[in-house]
Design a protein around this motif. Structure first.
Motif, PDB file in Angstrom:
ATOM      1  N   ALA A  15      13.236  19.196  35.802  1.00 35.97           N
ATOM      2  CA  ALA A  15      14.214  20.228  36.152  1.00 35.97           C
ATOM      3  C   ALA A  15      13.592  21.615  36.055  1.00 35.97           C
ATOM      4  CB  ALA A  15      15.439  20.132  35.248  1.00 35.97           C
ATOM      5  N   GLU A  16      12.752  21.800  35.053  1.00 28.55           N
ATOM      6  CA  GLU A  16      12.073  23.089  34.917  1.00 28.55           C
ATOM      7  C   GLU A  16      11.093  23.306  36.062  1.00 28.55           C
ATOM      8  OE1 GLU A  16      10.443  26.685  33.939  1.00 28.55           O
ATOM      9  OE2 GLU A  16      12.375  25.814  33.369  1.00 28.55           O
ATOM     10  N   PHE A  17      10.398  22.269  36.473  1.00 27.64           N
ATOM     11  CA  PHE A  17       9.504  22.387  37.620  1.00 27.64           C
ATOM     12  C   PHE A  17      10.289  22.784  38.864  1.00 27.64           C
ATOM     13  CE2 PHE A  17       7.409  20.682  41.381  1.00 27.64           C
ATOM     14  CZ  PHE A  17       6.123  21.184  41.244  1.00 27.64           C
ATOM     15  N   ASP A  18      11.413  22.131  39.092  1.00 32.25           N
ATOM     16  CA  ASP A  18      12.244  22.459  40.255  1.00 32.25           C
ATOM     17  C   ASP A  18      12.712  23.910  40.200  1.00 32.25           C
ATOM     18  OD1 ASP A  18      11.948  19.847  41.095  1.00 32.25           O
ATOM     19  OD2 ASP A  18      13.916  19.196  40.348  1.00 32.25           O
ATOM     20  N   ARG A  19      13.054  24.384  39.009  1.00 35.04           N
ATOM     21  CA  ARG A  19      13.476  25.779  38.861  1.00 35.04           C
ATOM     22  C   ARG A  19      12.351  26.730  39.255  1.00 35.04           C
ATOM     23  NH1 ARG A  19      12.856  30.265  36.014  1.00 35.04           N
ATOM     24  NH2 ARG A  19      11.153  29.334  34.797  1.00 35.04           N
ATOM     25  N   GLN A  20      11.137  26.417  38.814  1.00 36.62           N
ATOM     26  CA  GLN A  20      10.007  27.288  39.117  1.00 36.62           C
ATOM     27  C   GLN A  20       9.722  27.320  40.617  1.00 36.62           C
ATOM     28  OE1 GLN A  20       6.546  26.790  36.596  1.00 36.62           O
ATOM     29  NE2 GLN A  20       7.784  26.439  34.767  1.00 36.62           N
ATOM     30  N   VAL A  21       9.774  26.158  41.262  1.00 37.63           N
ATOM     31  CA  VAL A  21       9.552  26.119  42.711  1.00 37.63           C
ATOM     32  C   VAL A  21      10.629  26.927  43.427  1.00 37.63           C
ATOM     33  CG1 VAL A  21       9.459  24.649  44.756  1.00 37.63           C
ATOM     34  CG2 VAL A  21       8.356  23.905  42.634  1.00 37.63           C
ATOM     35  N   ALA A  22      11.882  26.732  43.039  1.00 39.97           N
ATOM     36  CA  ALA A  22      12.987  27.447  43.676  1.00 39.97           C
ATOM     37  C   ALA A  22      12.836  28.950  43.494  1.00 39.97           C
ATOM     38  CB  ALA A  22      14.316  26.976  43.098  1.00 39.97           C
ATOM     39  N   ARG A  23      12.371  29.362  42.330  1.00 38.94           N
ATOM     40  CA  ARG A  23      12.197  30.797  42.082  1.00 38.94           C
ATOM     41  C   ARG A  23      11.093  31.370  42.964  1.00 38.94           C
ATOM     42  NH1 ARG A  23      14.248  35.524  41.635  1.00 38.94           N
ATOM     43  NH2 ARG A  23      13.166  36.954  40.211  1.00 38.94           N
ATOM     44  N   LEU A  24      10.005  30.662  43.135  1.00 36.95           N
ATOM     45  CA  LEU A  24       8.928  31.145  43.993  1.00 36.95           C
ATOM     46  C   LEU A  24       9.387  31.226  45.450  1.00 36.95           C
ATOM     47  CD1 LEU A  24       5.824  29.291  42.496  1.00 36.95           C
ATOM     48  CD2 LEU A  24       6.576  31.643  42.078  1.00 36.95           C
ATOM     49  N   ILE A  25      10.166  30.253  45.871  1.00 37.40           N
ATOM     50  CA  ILE A  25      10.705  30.305  47.233  1.00 37.40           C
ATOM     51  C   ILE A  25      11.639  31.497  47.386  1.00 37.40           C
ATOM     52  CG2 ILE A  25      12.236  29.122  48.863  1.00 37.40           C
ATOM     53  CD1 ILE A  25      11.018  26.468  47.864  1.00 37.40           C
ATOM     54  N   GLU A  26      12.472  31.733  46.380  1.00 36.86           N
ATOM     55  CA  GLU A  26      13.389  32.871  46.398  1.00 36.86           C
ATOM     56  C   GLU A  26      12.631  34.193  46.488  1.00 36.86           C
ATOM     57  OE1 GLU A  26      16.967  34.770  43.597  1.00 36.86           O
ATOM     58  OE2 GLU A  26      15.643  33.219  42.817  1.00 36.86           O
ATOM     59  N   LEU A  27      11.480  34.254  45.859  1.00 35.72           N
ATOM     60  CA  LEU A  27      10.678  35.478  45.840  1.00 35.72           C
ATOM     61  C   LEU A  27       9.817  35.659  47.092  1.00 35.72           C
ATOM     62  CD1 LEU A  27       9.541  35.461  42.096  1.00 35.72           C
ATOM     63  CD2 LEU A  27      11.112  37.089  43.174  1.00 35.72           C
ATOM     64  N   GLY A  28       9.878  34.711  48.005  1.00 38.21           N
ATOM     65  CA  GLY A  28       9.163  34.868  49.263  1.00 38.21           C
ATOM     66  C   GLY A  28       7.739  34.363  49.277  1.00 38.21           C
ATOM     67  N   TYR A  29       7.377  33.497  48.348  1.00 33.61           N
ATOM     68  CA  TYR A  29       6.016  32.963  48.327  1.00 33.61           C
ATOM     69  C   TYR A  29       5.670  32.179  49.599  1.00 33.61           C
ATOM     70  CZ  TYR A  29       4.249  34.254  43.712  1.00 33.61           C
ATOM     71  OH  TYR A  29       3.748  34.956  42.636  1.00 33.61           O
ATOM     72  N   PRO A  30       6.576  31.365  50.127  1.00 31.54           N
ATOM     73  CA  PRO A  30       6.201  30.631  51.347  1.00 31.54           C
ATOM     74  C   PRO A  30       5.775  31.556  52.485  1.00 31.54           C
ATOM     75  CG  PRO A  30       8.167  29.670  50.395  1.00 31.54           C
ATOM     76  CD  PRO A  30       7.918  30.948  49.642  1.00 31.54           C
ATOM     77  N   GLY A  31       6.558  32.577  52.766  1.00 30.35           N
ATOM     78  CA  GLY A  31       6.205  33.500  53.839  1.00 30.35           C
ATOM     79  C   GLY A  31       4.890  34.199  53.571  1.00 30.35           C
ATOM     80  N   ALA A  32       4.660  34.598  52.311  1.00 22.09           N
ATOM     81  CA  ALA A  32       3.406  35.269  51.963  1.00 22.09           C
ATOM     82  C   ALA A  32       2.212  34.349  52.131  1.00 22.09           C
ATOM     83  CB  ALA A  32       3.473  35.786  50.526  1.00 22.09           C
ATOM     84  N   ALA A  33       2.457  33.041  52.028  1.00 19.37           N
ATOM     85  CA  ALA A  33       1.387  32.058  52.205  1.00 19.37           C
ATOM     86  C   ALA A  33       1.273  31.573  53.647  1.00 19.37           C
ATOM     87  CB  ALA A  33       1.634  30.865  51.286  1.00 19.37           C
ATOM     88  N   GLY A  34       2.132  32.092  54.522  1.00 21.48           N
ATOM     89  CA  GLY A  34       2.123  31.656  55.909  1.00 21.48           C
ATOM     90  C   GLY A  34       2.731  30.288  56.089  1.00 21.48           C
ATOM     91  N   LEU A  35       3.665  29.924  55.204  1.00 21.01           N
ATOM     92  CA  LEU A  35       4.294  28.613  55.246  1.00 21.01           C
ATOM     93  C   LEU A  35       5.805  28.752  55.343  1.00 21.01           C
ATOM     94  CD1 LEU A  35       2.352  26.979  52.254  1.00 21.01           C
ATOM     95  CD2 LEU A  35       1.837  26.684  54.685  1.00 21.01           C
TER      96      LEU A  35
END
Length: 219
Positions: free
Chosen positions: A10-30
Motif C-alpha cells: 500500500a505504501e508503494f502504491d501511495r508513492q507511485v500515485a504521488r509521483l504521477i500526481e507530481l507529473g513525473y510521467p510527463g517529465a520522463a516522456g511517458l
C-alpha cells in the motif's frame, strides 16, 4: 514499525500515485500508464525491503521509490519538492555552476541496482551527524555497512516524505560526488527545499548525513 502497522505494498502504491500526481510521467516522456508499468515490478520487492523502522517524522523510512536522472533530470525533480504543509517549490542553488550538477554522479562505493528506478531501504536522514565533519560521517556510515544517499535518493526521500526535512535536521548526500571536495546537501532556504553543497571538511550543526541499509531492484 510492525507488520500490522505497515502495509508495504500500500505504501508503494501511495508513492507511485504521488509521483504521477507530481507529473513525473510527463517529465520522463511517458504516459501515466507507461510510468506505472516501468516501476510496477518493484511492488513485489517492496515488502522484502520494508524491514526497517518507518517513522518519517523522526527521519526514518522503510523504503523509498527512487527515479533516477535517466528518467527525470534533477533540475525537474527539485521543483516538485516542497516542505511539509508548504507550497513553495524546491530549487537548485546557483552555487552549482552551469553544467556542474551533471558531474555529481554516484561514487565508486555506491552500486546502483538499476539505471532508471529502484528502491532504497532502511533510510535514515542522519541527524546524529549534525555538527560532524562530513568526510568523517561518511566513514562511520561505511563502517556500519550502510550506504550514503545519492542526490536522486535524497530528492526522492524529500519528495515522498516532505516531513523529513525540517529546521536543524537537514541532510547531506555523500553518495554523489564530482571529484572535488563538495558534498551535495538538502536544506531549507526561503521557506523551501534547496539543493546545495558544503565542503567535505566543514561541519554544520544543522546538516546530518543521510544513509540507507541498501538498494534493491526488481528481479
Amino acid at each position: 514499525m510492525t507488520g500490522a502497522a505497515f502495509d508495504a505494498e500500500a505504501e508503494f502504491d501511495r508513492q507511485v500515485a504521488r509521483l504521477i500526481e507530481l507529473g513525473y510521467p510527463g517529465a520522463a516522456g511517458l504516459t501515466a500508464e507507461q510510468f506505472g508499468e516501468t516501476v510496477a515490478p518493484l511492488r513485489g520487492v517492496a515488502a522484502s525491503a520494508a524491514a526497517g523502522e518507518h517513522d518519517p517524522e523522526r527521519g526514518r523510512v522503510a523504503f523509498v521509490l527512487v527515479v533516477t536522472r535517466q528518467l527525470v533530470p534533477i533540475e525537474e525533480t527539485m521543483p516538485r519538492t516542497t516542505l511539509a504543509g508548504k507550497s513553495r517549490p524546491g530549487f537548485v542553488d546557483h552555487s552549482f555552476e552551469e553544467g556542474s550538477l551533471e558531474r555529481f554522479v554516484a561514487t565508486d562505493a555506491v552500486h546502483l541496482p538499476d539505471p532508471r528506478a529502484y528502491l532504497v531501504f532502511d533510510v535514515d536522514r542522519g541527524e546524529e551527524f549534525c555538527g560532524a565533519v562530513p568526510v568523517d560521517a561518511m566513514g562511520v556510515i561505511a563502517d556500519r555497512e550502510r550506504t550514503v544517499l545519492t542526490i536522486e535518493e535524497g530528492v526522492a526521500l524529500l519528495t515522498l516524505f516532505p516531513e523529513v526535512l525540517v529546521k536543524n535536521k537537514c541532510y547531506m548526500l555523500g553518495g554523489s560526488r564530482c571529484g572535488d571536495r563538495r558534498v551535495p546537501a538538502l536544506w531549507i532556504s526561503k521557506n523551501a527545499p534547496k539543493l546545495g553543497w558544503c565542503w567535505e571538511r566543514n561541519p554544520h550543526t544543522w546538516l546530518g548525513m543521510a544513509s540507507a541499509g541498501g538498494r534493491v531492484a526488481a528481479g
